[in-house]
Design a protein around this motif. Structure first.
Motif, PDB file in Angstrom:
ATOM      1  N   LYS A 232      36.272  37.061  32.242  1.00  0.00           N
ATOM      2  CA  LYS A 232      36.712  38.451  31.598  1.00  0.00           C
ATOM      3  C   LYS A 232      35.269  39.048  31.398  1.00  0.00           C
ATOM      4  O   LYS A 232      35.291  40.437  31.576  1.00  0.00           O
ATOM      5  CB  LYS A 232      36.893  38.098  29.849  1.00  0.00           C
ATOM      6  CG  LYS A 232      37.209  39.415  29.184  1.00  0.00           C
ATOM      7  CD  LYS A 232      38.372  40.275  29.691  1.00  0.00           C
ATOM      8  CE  LYS A 232      38.880  41.427  28.639  1.00  0.00           C
ATOM      9  NZ  LYS A 232      37.630  42.018  28.002  1.00  0.00           N
ATOM     10  N   LEU A 233      34.094  38.386  31.353  1.00  0.00           N
ATOM     11  CA  LEU A 233      32.807  39.077  31.450  1.00  0.00           C
ATOM     12  C   LEU A 233      32.584  39.786  32.550  1.00  0.00           C
ATOM     13  O   LEU A 233      31.813  40.965  32.775  1.00  0.00           O
ATOM     14  CB  LEU A 233      31.909  38.018  31.297  1.00  0.00           C
ATOM     15  CG  LEU A 233      30.297  38.504  31.279  1.00  0.00           C
ATOM     16  CD1 LEU A 233      29.861  39.100  29.893  1.00  0.00           C
ATOM     17  CD2 LEU A 233      29.536  37.205  31.473  1.00  0.00           C
ATOM     18  N   LEU A 234      33.042  39.082  33.703  1.00  0.00           N
ATOM     19  CA  LEU A 234      32.784  39.797  35.174  1.00  0.00           C
ATOM     20  C   LEU A 234      33.799  40.884  35.452  1.00  0.00           C
ATOM     21  O   LEU A 234      33.124  41.930  35.859  1.00  0.00           O
ATOM     22  CB  LEU A 234      33.057  38.797  36.050  1.00  0.00           C
ATOM     23  CG  LEU A 234      33.001  39.365  37.681  1.00  0.00           C
ATOM     24  CD1 LEU A 234      31.679  39.730  38.031  1.00  0.00           C
ATOM     25  CD2 LEU A 234      33.314  38.029  38.755  1.00  0.00           C
ATOM     26  N   LEU A 235      34.936  40.838  34.810  1.00  0.00           N
ATOM     27  CA  LEU A 235      35.955  42.165  34.875  1.00  0.00           C
ATOM     28  C   LEU A 235      35.322  43.148  34.171  1.00  0.00           C
ATOM     29  O   LEU A 235      35.270  44.332  34.733  1.00  0.00           O
ATOM     30  CB  LEU A 235      37.257  41.567  34.537  1.00  0.00           C
ATOM     31  CG  LEU A 235      38.231  42.740  34.319  1.00  0.00           C
ATOM     32  CD1 LEU A 235      38.714  43.170  35.742  1.00  0.00           C
ATOM     33  CD2 LEU A 235      39.544  42.201  33.486  1.00  0.00           C
ATOM     34  N   ASP A 236      34.752  42.622  32.856  1.00  0.00           N
ATOM     35  CA  ASP A 236      34.055  44.180  32.092  1.00  0.00           C
ATOM     36  C   ASP A 236      32.996  44.537  32.851  1.00  0.00           C
ATOM     37  O   ASP A 236      32.742  45.788  32.591  1.00  0.00           O
ATOM     38  CB  ASP A 236      33.749  43.410  30.718  1.00  0.00           C
ATOM     39  CG  ASP A 236      34.924  43.180  29.861  1.00  0.00           C
ATOM     40  OD1 ASP A 236      35.954  43.781  30.146  1.00  0.00           O
ATOM     41  OD2 ASP A 236      34.734  42.499  28.759  1.00  0.00           O
ATOM     42  N   ALA A 237      32.347  43.937  33.611  1.00  0.00           N
ATOM     43  CA  ALA A 237      31.068  44.438  34.280  1.00  0.00           C
ATOM     44  C   ALA A 237      31.509  45.319  35.354  1.00  0.00           C
ATOM     45  O   ALA A 237      31.020  46.271  35.683  1.00  0.00           O
ATOM     46  CB  ALA A 237      30.168  43.304  34.733  1.00  0.00           C
ATOM     47  N   TRP A 238      32.600  44.878  36.111  1.00  0.00           N
ATOM     48  CA  TRP A 238      33.184  45.757  37.249  1.00  0.00           C
ATOM     49  C   TRP A 238      33.714  46.973  36.630  1.00  0.00           C
ATOM     50  O   TRP A 238      33.627  48.097  37.294  1.00  0.00           O
ATOM     51  CB  TRP A 238      34.444  44.887  37.629  1.00  0.00           C
ATOM     52  CG  TRP A 238      34.015  43.969  38.810  1.00  0.00           C
ATOM     53  CD1 TRP A 238      32.864  43.944  39.521  1.00  0.00           C
ATOM     54  CD2 TRP A 238      34.914  42.610  39.126  1.00  0.00           C
ATOM     55  NE1 TRP A 238      32.735  42.869  40.273  1.00  0.00           N
ATOM     56  CE2 TRP A 238      33.761  42.197  40.192  1.00  0.00           C
ATOM     57  CE3 TRP A 238      36.090  42.390  38.808  1.00  0.00           C
ATOM     58  CZ2 TRP A 238      34.517  40.829  40.741  1.00  0.00           C
ATOM     59  CZ3 TRP A 238      36.482  41.080  39.394  1.00  0.00           C
ATOM     60  CH2 TRP A 238      35.745  40.620  40.331  1.00  0.00           C
ATOM     61  N   LEU A 239      34.351  47.012  35.472  1.00  0.00           N
ATOM     62  CA  LEU A 239      34.942  48.091  34.933  1.00  0.00           C
ATOM     63  C   LEU A 239      34.067  48.986  34.349  1.00  0.00           C
ATOM     64  O   LEU A 239      34.144  50.405  34.339  1.00  0.00           O
ATOM     65  CB  LEU A 239      36.010  47.712  33.754  1.00  0.00           C
ATOM     66  CG  LEU A 239      37.344  47.431  34.154  1.00  0.00           C
ATOM     67  CD1 LEU A 239      38.037  46.718  32.950  1.00  0.00           C
ATOM     68  CD2 LEU A 239      38.393  48.203  34.760  1.00  0.00           C
TER      69      LEU A 239
END
Length: 709
Positions: A232-239
């Motif tokens: 989720k941390l990586l997904l939020d960084a992408w978004l």
């Protein structure tokens, strides 16, 4: 491509999902409802509508197999350049590209397994677990890293969560810290650090964040209930601050909480994005209405987080056979019964590759591997290695072989105590250890010890007691039959390994308290995860669903086991304790097949009808059966009723079974009698003369060997 053509063939809910071209979108997709179809058509529709270009889409899933399937479907839909990758594959691609710009120098070495590094770290701080303990240590470090727990915080977090750990929490924290230091010193990169570094790189370097977010503008995440905090941390960084995100998942299929997954991101999606479009896919195209009813009942009884957002499925297939609930006296009888039922299904045209036996623990597979081998049914084991190929079992067999040679010519010690003493040297203890890997090893060794106990409890074919030599010879036979070349066959798999798969026929076995839910599930949340696991097993079946359990472990053992609580309200109503005792004394409850009245007389239950209800039977067949029984009883010097009672012979004459499964269903025809006399009885039913059957059968000694050997 015409955007509207992309939507052809979708059901109303799938169409709604595909038309929601802008995020945030949450698709709650029940088992068998066509979620992959919905999201791939949504992506293709967005491309065809000009909302986004193919190269700007990143579709994320959890396995390379699922990503490959998604890419294949997108190619067929005219969107071949869409990136469909796992979290790790996407992160590795980005980290490798930006590494020279951000850090420079030699790129780190990506390690597939952290076992060796954990072993060095453990040694450096004075912790010396065995190899199984090392695997559990590595798993615990992975859990800490994906849940964003640092070594300095580990002890406190574990204590607060009452988490079961394989070693004292302080020791694990020291090993964890030493592992991280070693990894940095040697420029090693594990999968968790890869995600963390990629997220950190995007967060800390605005130029990189801009490039990544210009490249990917449109995100789809499959199996969102399995996302962990690090992903989720990586997904939020992408978004970044954007919300063009579509997530797909089913809270009822969250079965990896022990590894850090949480359904909270899925169930809380609408709260985080109040303007989100939420679509529920509930039309089940996989399973028959009979299977769907079982699944809906199982999940409707859930509590805790499982009750949040669970879907009620609506079956779309025609009716199929009713689910089967089968109780057996003991585990060997259950395995044999399941193998025979599989044989019947195959005779009816169900291919072996479309049949699965699903177990809760890998150690359970041994009994089913053997039972299918005995029945001549091909099988494969998925998600683990075959029983006799497991490292701990190979080590155990080596020890037992050595003990056989040492005991040659000496008065042998009692088999059970000797076996348990030997296996104790490699990890067999009285109680299960902590740690997932250690428990699996312990369960396999326990299954081997139980095999020795079962052999010791059986009469020896040549008299006397079973020796170590007998046990090793039995193991050699089993090893040789299981080492046959691999081929398509019945799948034996754990419930965890079965996720994402489906078969025409599914056998859920060992469904007892202590196994389902597993005895280690102590908290309410752990029990609910077990319920979800059972739900996953049920929803793997397209048409045939069989659920079974055994009342004791070994033949002749105390029948103290209870069917799983998850079967409450599904299986036939459970009688009172006193009624159950009475039924066991009578041999089980039954009803007349003519008038439906309850049968209380033993002879009536064998016949399957009231004694005074009308019935027609072939008198000539009954006479042939009696003549045959008379001759066999004289040869074997036993009373005629020991072969078969009059009531059983009359039941055979009335029902005229034409195959082994039908004969096995006749009351009074147990597995031993089926093995010994089944071929002769079926020949008599087919019209053979008793004298011909007697003359052509095996000698009594051979028959005895087939039963006890």
């Amino acid at each position: 491509m015409d955007p509207d053509r992309v939507l052809e063939g979708l059901d109303p809910e799938q169409t709604q999902a595909a038309r929601a071209l802008r995020g945030p979108v949450c698709i709650l997709a029940g088992a068998g409802t066509g979620k992959t179809r919905a999201i791939t058509h949504r992506i293709a529709h967005a491309v065809a509508s000009g909302v986004v270009s193919e190269q700007q889409i990143l579709a994320v899933t959890f396995t390379a197999r699922a990503a490959g399937e998604m890419r294949g479907r997108l190619r067929a839909l005219g969107a071949p350049r869409v990136q469909a990758r796992t979290f790790h594959a996407a992160a590795l691609r980005q980290l490798s590209f930006f590494w020279p710009q951000v850090i420079g120098g030699e790129k780190p070495t990506l390690i597939d397994s952290k076992i060796q590094a954990v072993a060095r770290a453990a040694h450096s701080v004075g912790v010396q677990p065995d190899r199984t303990g090392l695997r559990d240590l590595a798993s615990e470090i992975e859990w800490a890293k994906v849940t964003q727990v640092r070594p300095t915080d580990y002890e406190g977090v574990v204590a607060k969560a009452s988490r079961q750990v394989p070693l004292p929490a302080g020791e694990i924290a020291r090993v964890f810290e030493a592992y991280e230091e070693l990894r940095r010193e040697r420029n090693l990169l594990d999968f968790e650090s890869m995600l963390e570094l990629t997220a950190g790189m995007i967060t800390e370097y605005p130029a990189i964040a801009q490039r990544v977010r210009e490249q990917y503008r449109y995100f789809v995440v499959d199996e969102f209930q399995d996302v962990n905090p690090l992903q989720k941390l990586l997904l939020d960084a992408w978004l970044g601050d954007r919300d063009d995100l579509c997530v797909v998942g089913d809270p009822s299929q969250t079965i990896y909480s022990f590894a850090g997954a949480t359904p909270a991101y899925l169930t809380g999606f609408a709260a985080r994005y109040p303007h989100a479009t939420v679509v529920e896919l509930v039309r089940d195209y996989r399973s028959t209405p009979q299977v769907v009813r079982v699944a809906n009942h199982v999940i409707s009884q859930a509590g805790g987080t499982t009750s949040a957002g669970h879907l009620t499925l609506r079956a779309q297939r025609p009716d199929g056979p009713d689910p089967v609930y089968q109780e057996y006296d003991d585990e060997p009888a259950e395995a044999t019964g399941v193998a025979r039922k599989i044989g019947v299904l195959m005779e009816e045209g169900v291919s072996a590759g479309e049949i699965a036996v699903l177990v809760r623990t890998n150690a359970q597979s041994a009994a089913y591997e053997q039972a299918l081998t005995d029945q001549g049914v091909p099988f494969t084991v998925r998600g683990t290695t075959r029983f006799f190929e497991r490292p701990e079992i190979k080590q155990a067999v080596h020890l037992l072989r050595g003990a056989r040679h040492e005991a040659a010519g000496e008065d042998p010690a009692p088999l059970i105590s000797t076996v348990r003493q030997l296996l104790g040297q490699i990890g067999l203890t009285d109680t299960a250890p902590e740690g997932r890997q250690a428990r699996e090893r312990w369960e396999s060794l326990t299954a081997l010890a139980q095999l020795a106990e079962d052999m010791a409890a059986r009469p020896h074919p040549e008299g006397g007691r079973v020796t170590m030599n007998d046990l090793v010879e039995e193991l050699e036979v089993r090893i040789s039959t299981e080492h046959a070349p691999g081929f398509e066959g019945v799948t034996i798999a754990s419930l965890h390994a079965a996720k994402g798969l489906e078969w025409d026929a599914v056998f859920l076995v060992g469904i007892t308290e202590g196994m389902m839910p597993i005895i280690y599930a102590e908290t309410d949340e752990e029990v609910e995860e077990e319920r979800r696991l059972f739900y996953v097993g049920v929803t793997r079946a397209r048409e045939h669903l069989s659920m079974s359990w055994s009342l004791s472990r070994s033949p002749g053992g105390r029948k103290t086991r209870k069917p799983s609580r998850f079967l409450d309200g599904l299986r036939p109503a459970s009688p009172s304790t006193s009624a159950r005792r009475a039924e066991r004394r009578r041999g089980g409850a039954a009803r007349c097949r003519v008038c439906g009245a309850a049968l209380t007389d033993a002879a009536a239950r064998k016949l399957g009808r009231c004694l005074d209800c009308p019935s027609s039977y072939d008198e000539a067949l009954l006479e042939r059966l009696r003549d045959w029984r008379r001759t066999v009883s004289q040869e074997q010097k036993v009373p005629a009723y020991v072969i078969f009672t009059d009531a059983t012979l009359q039941a055979i004459a009335e029902q005229e079974p034409s195959a082994v499964p039908q004969l096995a269903a006749v009351s009074g025809v147990g597995p031993a009698k089926l093995d010994r006399y089944g071929e002769a009885v079926l020949a008599l039913v087919a019209g053979a003369d008793p004298a011909d059957v007697i003359e052509g059968r095996d000698a009594p000694d051979d028959a005895e060997e087939s039963v006890t050997g």
